[in-house]
Design a protein around this motif. Structure first.
Motif, short mmCIF file in Angstrom:
data_model
loop_
_atom_site.label_atom_id
_atom_site.label_comp_id
_atom_site.label_asym_id
_atom_site.label_seq_id
_atom_site.Cartn_x
_atom_site.Cartn_y
_atom_site.Cartn_z
N PHE A 2 4.85 9.34 18.45
CA PHE A 2 5.50 10.03 17.34
C PHE A 2 5.63 11.51 17.66
CE2 PHE A 2 3.98 6.23 15.32
CZ PHE A 2 4.94 5.96 14.36
N ARG A 3 6.73 12.07 17.23
CA ARG A 3 6.92 13.51 17.33
C ARG A 3 7.56 13.98 16.04
NH1 ARG A 3 10.16 17.29 21.71
NH2 ARG A 3 9.46 19.22 20.73
N GLN A 6 8.66 11.42 13.69
CA GLN A 6 9.70 10.49 14.13
C GLN A 6 9.17 9.62 15.26
OE1 GLN A 6 13.42 12.43 14.99
NE2 GLN A 6 14.24 10.66 16.05
N ARG A 7 9.35 8.32 15.12
CA ARG A 7 8.88 7.38 16.14
C ARG A 7 9.81 7.40 17.34
NH1 ARG A 7 7.39 0.97 15.69
NH2 ARG A 7 6.57 0.88 17.79
N ILE A 9 10.45 5.40 20.93
CA ILE A 9 10.12 4.22 21.73
C ILE A 9 10.60 4.47 23.16
CG2 ILE A 9 10.50 1.75 22.04
CD1 ILE A 9 10.97 1.64 18.97
#
Length: 83
Positions: A2-3, A6-7, A9
């Protein structure tokens, strides 16, 4: 990962590169170290590492105001975790 809530992938190669950078942060990781970590003594032809870094930056840096992955000219890359 996460940053800013916001996930993100990542594909396996991107994850391995990011983990290597994070494990050595704030030190610079050379291109040779990254290449050996990914492919040992059998690196692919061409500049595939540059493509992987580009894809990783597209996911980890481009959607945000500050880049985490910093290029160290003629050496490699480092993670700038001072957000």
């Amino acid at each position: 990962m996460f940053r800013e809530g916001q996930r993100i992938i990542l594909n396996p190669t991107g994850f391995r590169i990011l983990a290597l950078l994070a494990g050595k942060a704030p030190a610079t990781v050379t291109r040779e170290e990254i290449s050996y970590s990914l492919w040992k003594d059998n690196p692919p032809d061409g500049d595939i590492l540059r493509n992987h870094i580009y894809q990783l930056r597209s996911q980890v840096d481009k959607p945000f105001n500050k880049a985490l992955i910093v290029t160290v000219p003629k050496t490699g890359y480092r993670l700038d975790c001072n957000e």
